[in-house]
Design an enzyme around this catalytic site. Structure first.
Site, mmCIF file in Angstrom:
data_model
loop_
_atom_site.group_PDB
_atom_site.id
_atom_site.type_symbol
_atom_site.label_atom_id
_atom_site.label_comp_id
_atom_site.label_asym_id
_atom_site.label_seq_id
_atom_site.Cartn_x
_atom_site.Cartn_y
_atom_site.Cartn_z
ATOM 1 N N ASP A 75 0.877 -1.176 0.000
ATOM 2 C CA ASP A 75 0.000 0.000 0.000
ATOM 3 C C ASP A 75 0.911 1.220 0.000
ATOM 4 O O ASP A 75 2.050 1.153 0.473
ATOM 5 C CB ASP A 75 -0.891 -0.005 1.252
ATOM 6 C CG ASP A 75 -2.095 0.922 1.099
ATOM 7 O OD1 ASP A 75 -3.197 0.424 0.822
ATOM 8 O OD2 ASP A 75 -1.911 2.150 1.238
ATOM 9 N N CYS A 300 -20.405 0.182 -2.227
ATOM 10 C CA CYS A 300 -20.490 -0.638 -3.449
ATOM 11 C C CYS A 300 -21.806 -0.483 -4.204
ATOM 12 O O CYS A 300 -21.810 -0.114 -5.382
ATOM 13 C CB CYS A 300 -20.289 -2.110 -3.082
ATOM 14 S SG CYS A 300 -18.741 -2.376 -2.209
HETATM 15 C C1 UGA Z 1 -22.163 -5.556 -1.327
HETATM 16 C C2 UGA Z 1 -22.543 -6.945 -1.844
HETATM 17 O O1 UGA Z 1 -23.499 -7.527 -0.956
HETATM 18 C C3 UGA Z 1 -21.314 -7.855 -1.929
HETATM 19 O O2 UGA Z 1 -21.693 -9.098 -2.500
HETATM 20 C C4 UGA Z 1 -20.278 -7.175 -2.835
HETATM 21 O O3 UGA Z 1 -19.095 -7.950 -2.935
HETATM 22 C C5 UGA Z 1 -19.928 -5.835 -2.251
HETATM 23 O O4 UGA Z 1 -21.120 -5.020 -2.171
HETATM 24 C C6 UGA Z 1 -18.915 -5.199 -3.160
HETATM 25 O O5 UGA Z 1 -19.236 -4.887 -4.307
HETATM 26 O O6 UGA Z 1 -17.744 -5.102 -2.773
HETATM 27 P P1 UGA Z 1 -21.651 -4.498 1.078
HETATM 28 O O7 UGA Z 1 -21.369 -3.207 0.390
HETATM 29 O O8 UGA Z 1 -20.746 -4.941 2.158
HETATM 30 O O9 UGA Z 1 -21.694 -5.704 0.013
HETATM 31 O O10 UGA Z 1 -23.111 -4.337 1.686
HETATM 32 P P2 UGA Z 1 -24.421 -5.245 1.733
HETATM 33 O O11 UGA Z 1 -24.354 -6.250 2.800
HETATM 34 O O12 UGA Z 1 -24.755 -5.714 0.376
HETATM 35 O O13 UGA Z 1 -25.491 -4.139 2.172
HETATM 36 C C7 UGA Z 1 -25.757 -3.041 1.308
HETATM 37 C C8 UGA Z 1 -26.870 -2.195 1.877
HETATM 38 O O14 UGA Z 1 -28.109 -2.880 1.849
HETATM 39 C C9 UGA Z 1 -26.656 -1.759 3.320
HETATM 40 O O15 UGA Z 1 -27.030 -0.418 3.462
HETATM 41 C C10 UGA Z 1 -27.579 -2.689 4.094
HETATM 42 O O16 UGA Z 1 -28.002 -2.175 5.329
HETATM 43 C C11 UGA Z 1 -28.730 -2.847 3.121
HETATM 44 N N1 UGA Z 1 -29.519 -4.078 3.320
HETATM 45 C C12 UGA Z 1 -28.945 -5.291 3.123
HETATM 46 C C13 UGA Z 1 -30.859 -3.975 3.667
HETATM 47 O O17 UGA Z 1 -31.396 -2.849 3.833
HETATM 48 N N2 UGA Z 1 -31.594 -5.120 3.812
HETATM 49 C C14 UGA Z 1 -31.045 -6.353 3.620
HETATM 50 O O18 UGA Z 1 -31.787 -7.364 3.745
HETATM 51 C C15 UGA Z 1 -29.690 -6.441 3.278
#
Ligand code: UGA
Length: 504
Positions: A75, A300
Site C-alpha cells: 500500500d 459498493c
Molecule cells: C455488497 C454486496 O453484498 C457484496 O456481495 C459485494 O461484494 C460488495 O457489495 C462489493 O461490491 O464489494 P456491502 O457493500 O458490504 O456488500 O453491503 P451489503 O451487505 O450488500 O449491504 C448493502 C446495503 O443494503 C446496506 O445499506 C444494508 O443495510 C442494506 N440491506 C442489506 C438492507 O437494507 N436489507 C437487507 O436485507 C440487506
C-alpha cells in the site's frame, strides 16, 4: 454459511463441468467460449503480490496466505503498512486481525510500502485499489492505471495480473494497454465480499469468477483458490466484469423491491415481515436480502448501480429498470424522514392539529439517531443511508444527537468522522453538519432532550437497551425504527409511539 474444510477443490456444489467426458470430480465450468479443462487443487503455494490494503485487499491477501501461498502486500500509505506489520488492521472486520496474524506467524504474509517493492518475485499480482465514482456516475480508473504504470517495468515475464478492483466492462483491456507488456496476462477476478463478513465470504466463497481471453491463465488463477469449496466459473473478461455489476445491481433491485413492498404494505394494512416469510418459502425467491430498511447504501451498491447505468448508456442501452431501483432508494430516504415528521407531529400536536395533520415540521427539534454506519458490523460511513437521512433531518431544521458504537468514541475521533460526513455529498443545501450533528457516548445520552429517536443502523445492542430509561431521556416517547429492529408490541407496552417500516 458453508462448513470449513480443506480437502477437495471446486465444483462441490453449483455449476458442474460441462464436458460430458468429465467424470464429475472437482472441476471448473468454462463459459461458452472456453473448452472444459479440469482444474486441480494446488500442490504448492505461489508467490503473490496484493496491491491496495483496503476492505478487499486485506481479506484477499490473508485468505491467499491461509490457502498456502506466500503473499506480499503493498500500500502507498506507510502508516497503514506499519499497523498491518504490527498485526493490526485499520478497519472493523470480524476475524480479520486473527487471519492476518495467522499468515504472519506462518511466514506467508508480509507488508511493504509501494507496489514496486511487492511485485518483483510475484507470479500473480492482485490489484485491489479503489475505483471511486466519477461526477457522471462512471467508475474512475485512475488508481488502477497508476498502479499498472508503476509496476509495469518491474514485473517478471509471464506474470498474471489479477484485477479485483470493480472496473467498467472493458477495463481488462485498458490495463493490458497501460502495462504494455506482451509477456504479461491480465485477468478479471471480481470480488463478492460483504463488509463485516468479508473474512467468512473470502474463506468460503460461493463462486470464483475469472475472466480472460487466455483461458489457461484464468485456470491458473482459479487454482489459487483450491481449498475453498466454491464453484469456479471461467469466462471472457467482459463477461466477468459484467457479472460483478449485475450481481450488485440485482441485490440493489431486490432491496428496492422489498422497500417498495413495505410501502405497499403500509398503504393496504399488511405486515411486510409476514409478506417476506410468505415470499421466502418459495425457493426461487428465498429469504436472503429481503429486510426492508432506510434504503441501501455503502461503498459498493450505490456506486456500482450508478456505474452500470452509465456503462449501459455509453453502450447504447437504456437501463431504465435499474434507474427505477435507484430512484426507489432515494424515495426511501425521504419516506423515513416523512415518518419522523409525522410521528413528531402526532406527539407534539394540539387537538386541532390532530384533527387536521400538517405533516410535521422539524425546525428547532432535537432528534436522536441510533446508528450512522451503512449497516451493522462495520465502521464504514461511505454512502450510508443513515448519513443521508441525518442530512435530510438537518435540512428540515432538526439538530441531530447521534450514537453509533463504531463512531462515537472517543470524542476527538468523532469530530473528525463528523467532518467526514459533511464532506460527503450534501443534500438540501446543507454545507456542513458539524454544528447540527453531535456525538454522544451511548444510546441513552443521545436521547436526552430529544423529541424522537430514529433507529438507522441495525446494531444488535439497540434491541437490548433499558427502554424505561430511554423513555425518561426523551421529551416525547417517539420511536421511528427504520430497521424493524424493535418489537412494536413491546415498544407500545412501554408507552412509545412506534413506527416501523411496512408494519403496524
Ligand atoms: C455488497 C454486496 O453484498 C457484496 O456481495 C459485494 O461484494 C460488495 O457489495 C462489493 O461490491 O464489494 P456491502 O457493500 O458490504 O456488500 O453491503 P451489503 O451487505 O450488500 O449491504 C448493502 C446495503 O443494503 C446496506 O445499506 C444494508 O443495510 C442494506 N440491506 C442489506 C438492507 O437494507 N436489507 C437487507 O436485507 C440487506
Amino acid at each position: 454459511m458453508r462448513e470449513t474444510g480443506s480437502s477437495g477443490g471446486f465444483g462441490g456444489s453449483g455449476i458442474r463441468p460441462r464436458d460430458s467426458s468429465d467424470p464429475g470430480g472437482p472441476g471448473a465450468y468454462f463459459g461458452h467460449r472456453g473448452a472444459a479443462v479440469r482444474v486441480l487443487p494446488n500442490a504448492h503455494g505461489h508467490e503473490i503480490a496484493v496491491i491496495g490494503m483496503g476492505y478487499v485487499g486485506i481479506p484477499t491477501a490473508a485468505t491467499l496466505a491461509h490457502l498456502g501461498h506466500r503473499v506480499t502486500c503493498a500500500d502507498s500509505d506507510p502508516d497503514k503498512i506499519a499497523l498491518l506489520t504490527g498485526g493490526r488492521v485499520p478497519i472493523v472486520e470480524a476475524g480479520l486481525e486473527d487471519l492476518v496474524r495467522e499468515g504472519q506467524a506462518a511466514g506467508r504474509l508480509r507488508f511493504v510500502v509501494g507496489a514496486t517493492a511487492a511485485v518483483a518475485d510475484a507470479e500473480f499480482v492482485f490489484l485491489c485499489v479503489p475505483t471511486p465514482q466519477g461526477d457522471d456516475g462512471s467508475a474512475d480508473l485512475s488508481y488502477v492505471e497508476a498502479v499498472a504504470t508503476e509496476i509495469a517495468p518491474h514485473l517478471r515475464p509471464d506474470t498474471i495480473i489479477v484485477n479485483k478492483s470493480t472496473v467498467p466492462v472493458g477495463s481488462t483491456l485498458v490495463v493490458e494497454r497501460v502495462l504494455g507488456r506482451r509477456d504479461v496476462t491480465v485477468v478479471s477476478n471480481p470480488e463478492f465480499l460483504r463488509e463485516g463478513t468479508a473474512v467468512s465470504d473470502s474463506l468460503h466463497p460461493e463462486r470464483i469468477v475469472v475472466g480472460a481471453d487466455d483461458q489457461a491463465a484464468a485456470a491458473k488463477v482459479g487454482e489459487l483458490f483450491a481449498g475453498t469449496h466454491a464453484a469456479l466459473l471461467i469466462t471472457d473478461a467482459a463477461t466477468a466484469e459484467t457479472i460483478k455489476y449485475a450481481s450488485n445491481a440485482f441485490l440493489a433491485t431486490k432491496l428496492s423491491f422489498v422497500n417498495a413492498v413495505a410501502g405497499l404494505c403500509e398503504a393496504v394494512g399488511a405486515d411486510v415481515r409476514d409478506v417476506i416469510l410468505g415470499l421466502g418459502y418459495d425457493k426461487r425467491i428465498g429469504f436472503e436480502f429481503l429486510r426492508p430498511g432506510p434504503g441501501w447504501g455503502g461503498s459498493c451498491l450505490p456506486k456500482d448501480t450508478a456505474a452500470l447505468v452509465h456503462i449501459a448508456e455509453e453502450a447504447g442501452y437504456d437501463f431504465s429498470f435499474l434507474r427505477g431501483a435507484i430512484a426507489t432508494n432515494e424515495e426511501q430516504f425521504t419516506r423515513v424522514v416523512d415518518k419522523v415528521k409525522q410521528a413528531v407531529a402526532r406527539a407534539t400536536a394540539t387537538s386541532v392539529e390532530l384533527a387536521a395533520p400538517t405533516g410535521g415540521n422539524l425546525a428547532g427539534t432535537v432528534i436522536a439517531v441510533w446508528g450512522l454506519t451503512f449497516k451493522a458490523g462495520t465502521d464504514d460511513l461511505r454512502n450510508s443511508p443513515a448519513v443521508e437521512i441525518v442530512k435530510r433531518l438537518v435540512a428540515e431544521g432538526a439538530t441531530v444527537q447521534a450514537f453509533d458504537p463504531t463512531v462515537a468514541v472517543p470524542d476527538g475521533e468523532f469530530s473528525s468522522r463528523v467532518a467526514e460526513l459533511s464532506h460527503a455529498d450534501t443534500v438540501g443545501g446543507v454545507a456542513s453538519l458539524d454544528d447540527s450533528v453531535r456525538a454522544f457516548p451511548d444510546a441513552y445520552t443521545a436521547c436526552e432532550g430529544a423529541t424522537a429517536v430514529v433507529v438507522l443502523t441495525e446494531w444488535d445492542e439497540f434491541r437490548w437497551l433499558d427502554f424505561s430509561q430511554v423513555l425518561k431521556c426523551l421529551v416525547t416517547p417517539v420511536v421511528v425504527d427504520a430497521r424493524n429492529l424493535l418489537d412494536p408490541a413491546q415498544m407500545r407496552r412501554f408507552g412509545f409511539d412506534y413506527t416501523g417500516i411496512g408494519r403496524r
